[in-house]
Design a protein around this motif. Sequence first.
Motif, mmCIF file in Angstrom:
data_model
loop_
_atom_site.group_PDB
_atom_site.id
_atom_site.type_symbol
_atom_site.label_atom_id
_atom_site.label_comp_id
_atom_site.label_asym_id
_atom_site.label_seq_id
_atom_site.Cartn_x
_atom_site.Cartn_y
_atom_site.Cartn_z
ATOM 1 N N ALA A 99 15.378 -58.570 -36.151
ATOM 2 C CA ALA A 99 15.078 -59.560 -35.361
ATOM 3 C C ALA A 99 13.654 -60.489 -36.121
ATOM 4 O O ALA A 99 12.574 -60.692 -35.318
ATOM 5 C CB ALA A 99 14.681 -59.464 -33.981
ATOM 6 N N MET A 100 13.632 -60.900 -37.263
ATOM 7 C CA MET A 100 12.561 -61.381 -37.941
ATOM 8 C C MET A 100 13.201 -62.677 -38.598
ATOM 9 O O MET A 100 14.190 -62.840 -38.636
ATOM 10 C CB MET A 100 12.045 -60.516 -39.332
ATOM 11 C CG MET A 100 11.243 -59.253 -38.603
ATOM 12 S SD MET A 100 10.832 -58.452 -40.120
ATOM 13 C CE MET A 100 10.582 -56.665 -39.524
ATOM 14 N N THR A 101 12.079 -63.491 -39.118
ATOM 15 C CA THR A 101 12.640 -64.785 -39.684
ATOM 16 C C THR A 101 12.519 -64.391 -41.174
ATOM 17 O O THR A 101 12.308 -63.314 -41.723
ATOM 18 C CB THR A 101 11.529 -66.045 -39.598
ATOM 19 O OG1 THR A 101 10.273 -65.229 -39.928
ATOM 20 C CG2 THR A 101 11.194 -66.231 -37.879
ATOM 21 N N GLU A 102 13.175 -65.177 -41.898
ATOM 22 C CA GLU A 102 13.408 -65.080 -43.419
ATOM 23 C C GLU A 102 12.070 -64.859 -44.026
ATOM 24 O O GLU A 102 11.799 -64.127 -44.947
ATOM 25 C CB GLU A 102 14.101 -66.155 -43.978
ATOM 26 C CG GLU A 102 14.432 -66.086 -45.623
ATOM 27 C CD GLU A 102 15.194 -67.179 -46.113
ATOM 28 O OE1 GLU A 102 15.512 -67.063 -47.336
ATOM 29 O OE2 GLU A 102 15.348 -68.122 -45.484
ATOM 30 N N ALA A 103 11.022 -65.718 -43.782
ATOM 31 C CA ALA A 103 9.549 -65.594 -44.048
ATOM 32 C C ALA A 103 8.880 -64.241 -44.010
ATOM 33 O O ALA A 103 8.398 -63.550 -44.672
ATOM 34 C CB ALA A 103 8.878 -66.472 -43.706
ATOM 35 N N GLN A 104 9.330 -63.821 -42.754
ATOM 36 C CA GLN A 104 8.893 -62.310 -42.171
ATOM 37 C C GLN A 104 9.425 -61.274 -42.910
ATOM 38 O O GLN A 104 8.760 -60.290 -43.359
ATOM 39 C CB GLN A 104 8.965 -62.382 -40.725
ATOM 40 C CG GLN A 104 8.078 -63.051 -39.752
ATOM 41 C CD GLN A 104 8.464 -63.054 -38.477
ATOM 42 O OE1 GLN A 104 9.540 -62.651 -38.049
ATOM 43 N NE2 GLN A 104 7.231 -63.182 -37.573
ATOM 44 N N VAL A 105 10.872 -61.328 -43.198
ATOM 45 C CA VAL A 105 11.520 -60.360 -44.074
ATOM 46 C C VAL A 105 10.863 -60.291 -45.533
ATOM 47 O O VAL A 105 10.572 -59.298 -45.899
ATOM 48 C CB VAL A 105 12.952 -60.471 -44.026
ATOM 49 C CG1 VAL A 105 13.637 -59.457 -45.060
ATOM 50 C CG2 VAL A 105 13.472 -60.177 -42.622
ATOM 51 N N LEU A 106 10.873 -61.533 -45.937
ATOM 52 C CA LEU A 106 10.196 -61.633 -47.326
ATOM 53 C C LEU A 106 8.871 -61.047 -47.561
ATOM 54 O O LEU A 106 8.296 -60.423 -48.327
ATOM 55 C CB LEU A 106 10.297 -63.012 -48.106
ATOM 56 C CG LEU A 106 11.652 -63.453 -48.057
ATOM 57 C CD1 LEU A 106 11.625 -65.166 -48.513
ATOM 58 C CD2 LEU A 106 12.302 -62.720 -49.405
ATOM 59 N N GLU A 107 7.783 -61.374 -46.524
ATOM 60 C CA GLU A 107 6.590 -60.971 -46.703
ATOM 61 C C GLU A 107 6.521 -59.129 -46.448
ATOM 62 O O GLU A 107 5.643 -58.903 -47.184
ATOM 63 C CB GLU A 107 5.953 -61.513 -45.333
ATOM 64 C CG GLU A 107 4.133 -61.163 -45.115
ATOM 65 C CD GLU A 107 3.507 -61.739 -43.952
ATOM 66 O OE1 GLU A 107 2.438 -61.501 -43.806
ATOM 67 O OE2 GLU A 107 4.467 -62.254 -43.228
ATOM 68 N N ALA A 108 7.293 -58.912 -45.416
ATOM 69 C CA ALA A 108 7.182 -57.383 -45.449
ATOM 70 C C ALA A 108 7.820 -56.602 -46.688
ATOM 71 O O ALA A 108 7.383 -55.572 -46.863
ATOM 72 C CB ALA A 108 8.035 -56.890 -44.060
ATOM 73 N N GLY A 109 8.998 -57.302 -47.125
ATOM 74 C CA GLY A 109 9.545 -56.662 -48.380
ATOM 75 C C GLY A 109 8.741 -56.755 -49.516
ATOM 76 O O GLY A 109 8.514 -55.437 -50.182
#
Length: 121
Positions: A77-87
């Motif tokens: 339940a994250m946005t694409e930007a949040q997934v990229l930032e976390a990854g």
Amino acid sequence: MTGAANWSLLLSTCANIAQVVTGIVAGILGLSYVHGRWDRRSRLENYLKSVRANDAKGVSVFEHGRRTIPHLMAHLAMTEAQVLEAGFGNPKKVKSFPATDDKTGRAETLFFQYVGDEKPN
């Protein structure tokens, strides 16, 4: 003149209180932002760790716990930007892999995989 002096003192006191409140609110918002980033990194790491363990047991049809960004967006339940930032914000434990198109040789998607304590290739 005493009336003007009282107003000046009142305005000065209000300004001092406003400065203190602004500092407290800024500190709380800053901590909230840092906590949110840490939470997203932790959630991504834990999810990838669990799917890698399931893949190793043969529970899943995927390979080595690798997941795409849309898959992670749906499950975390994250946005694409949040997934990229976390990854990309956790390079010691989460590694990214591009998947290339066989015809053109260009990257078509990006996978994230939990690597933990092992040495990435």
